[in-house]
Design an enzyme around this catalytic site. Sequence first.
Site, PDB file in Angstrom:
ATOM      1  N   ARG A 290       3.752   9.431 -26.092  1.00  0.00           N
ATOM      2  CA  ARG A 290       5.163   9.218 -25.811  1.00  0.00           C
ATOM      3  C   ARG A 290       5.932  10.520 -25.972  1.00  0.00           C
ATOM      4  NH1 ARG A 290       6.944   3.964 -24.297  1.00  0.00           N
ATOM      5  NH2 ARG A 290       8.287   5.448 -23.224  1.00  0.00           N
TER       6      ARG A 290
ATOM      7  N   GLN B 211      10.352  15.085 -14.334  1.00  0.00           N
ATOM      8  CA  GLN B 211       9.980  15.122 -15.754  1.00  0.00           C
ATOM      9  C   GLN B 211       8.710  15.900 -16.112  1.00  0.00           C
ATOM     10  OE1 GLN B 211      10.831  11.523 -18.310  1.00  0.00           O
ATOM     11  NE2 GLN B 211       8.620  11.539 -18.474  1.00  0.00           N
ATOM     12  N   GLU B 212       7.622  15.665 -15.370  1.00  0.00           N
ATOM     13  CA  GLU B 212       6.355  16.244 -15.842  1.00  0.00           C
ATOM     14  C   GLU B 212       5.494  16.791 -14.715  1.00  0.00           C
ATOM     15  OE1 GLU B 212       4.464  13.119 -18.058  1.00  0.00           O
ATOM     16  OE2 GLU B 212       6.197  12.887 -19.370  1.00  0.00           O
TER      17      GLU B 212
ATOM     18  N   ASP C 270       4.501  13.423 -12.918  1.00  0.00           N
ATOM     19  CA  ASP C 270       5.289  12.261 -13.333  1.00  0.00           C
ATOM     20  C   ASP C 270       6.765  12.604 -13.182  1.00  0.00           C
ATOM     21  OD1 ASP C 270       6.532  10.098 -14.371  1.00  0.00           O
ATOM     22  OD2 ASP C 270       5.912  10.420 -16.453  1.00  0.00           O
TER      23      ASP C 270
HETATM   24  P1  PGA Z   1       8.491   8.919 -22.517  1.00  0.00           P
HETATM   25  O1  PGA Z   1       7.889   9.815 -21.344  1.00  0.00           O
HETATM   26  O2  PGA Z   1       7.426   8.676 -23.503  1.00  0.00           O
HETATM   27  O3  PGA Z   1       9.623   9.727 -23.041  1.00  0.00           O
HETATM   28  O4  PGA Z   1       8.963   7.645 -21.868  1.00  0.00           O
HETATM   29  C1  PGA Z   1       6.580   9.808 -20.954  1.00  0.00           C
HETATM   30  C2  PGA Z   1       6.405   9.279 -19.569  1.00  0.00           C
HETATM   31  O5  PGA Z   1       7.386   8.923 -18.879  1.00  0.00           O
HETATM   32  O6  PGA Z   1       5.269   9.155 -19.130  1.00  0.00           O
HETATM   33 ZN    ZN Z   2       5.985   8.328 -17.055  1.00  0.00          ZN
END
Ligand code: PGA
Ligand code: ZN
Length: 418
Positions: A372, A168-169, A248
Amino acid sequence: MIKIKSIKGREILSSGATPSLEVKVVLSDASIGVASVPFGASAGIHEATVLFDGDKKRYGGKGMLKAVNNINKKIAPKLIGQNPFLQKKIDQIMIYLDGTPNKSKLGGNAILGVSLAVAKASAQSKKVPFYKYIRQTYRLKYKNYKLPKPMIVVIEGGKHAVNSTDLQEYMITPVGGKNIKESVRIGAEVYLNLKKVLHQKNLNANVGNEGAYAPAGLKNNESPWLLIMQAIKKAGYKAGKDVMLSADPAVSEIFENGKYNMKKDKKKLSSRQMIDYFKTWVNKYPLITLEDPLAEDDWDWWPVITKELGKKVRIVGDDLTVTNPERLKKAIDLKAINAILIKLNQIGSLSETVQTIEMAHKVGFWSIVSHRGGGETNDTSMIDLAVATNSEFVKVGISRGERVSKYNRLMEIEDEVR
Ligand code: PGA
Ligand code: ZN
């Protein structure tokens, strides 16, 4: 005595072009507090409920009129006339009125909106900045304001962008700045140099949910690090000194039938293999934090990764702990993590959020207060919360208005406290 005079909720637009809600609280001395709440795109299953309408005729079911109605018809009558400075009591009244473990009846979104708006109105009434009010109200014993450093998402995939990475990140944490403004500047410069690096490689630099780039056509899930390392150098900084890295992977999202499905790598990994995969990252790149490297209920393996990698990088619980004191307690007992991500709406009230942060700090964990992914708003309460509690980092993207409002608030606070 000053009392809560009115509470009014309304539907607003969030960054994802679907609604969120805003709450306005007015006190008997005419002080006003306005707060809005965000929600996630890759929310953990143990989070407080975000109450959506489910009426497909409006915003594809994502309207928030039910939650707004709960604020105006159910919560307001119970809180009007109450002493606004008794924040724990205010939150407790709403938690009791809801009566469910995950705030599914009134909605965590409804409760949090009121919780924050009451606290903001109270801060105005006391004529103190919000971060100071939070510190006073919960009698937090920190000396000075440490100010959280930026943790900036620069490449995103998973649930936050299609065609990008499975994970994801990919983040940068500028630690070399002599103050917050410098750290923000370093972060922004690396971010913009990353755009140049992407263009040089014929990769697109359009942004995803969190303001990070989401290039299609990356070779595998490790590729972003090479691009980011180049960007740090190109911006004139040293990776591992001026700028550290944070990840992340949010792997709850790719956990299927007991395996982690890394489509881009054409591999399905066991928990043991997933840990070994991240071990190669930690050995190759200057990572400072690694968030949700395992799925939200893969409890058996969390202590293993923290034992094996936790000295080199902080292992951060997000979907695992969901800002919930009970889940954090379990994580502490199992030695599953040594840092925690904090999102106000995961638990759904200011008081419980502060309780979780304090519990984490007591055992030496870092706290990282986060934006978020799916439906952010311009509300900056998360920054005041991070400042009040001397959190280590704030995790926020560095483009898109709903993200930069956070950094601008942080820099404003820096001017006040330094
Ligand atoms: P989310 O992602 O706010 O879409 O859950 C952010 C994260 O996972 O840190
Ligand atoms: Zn997260």
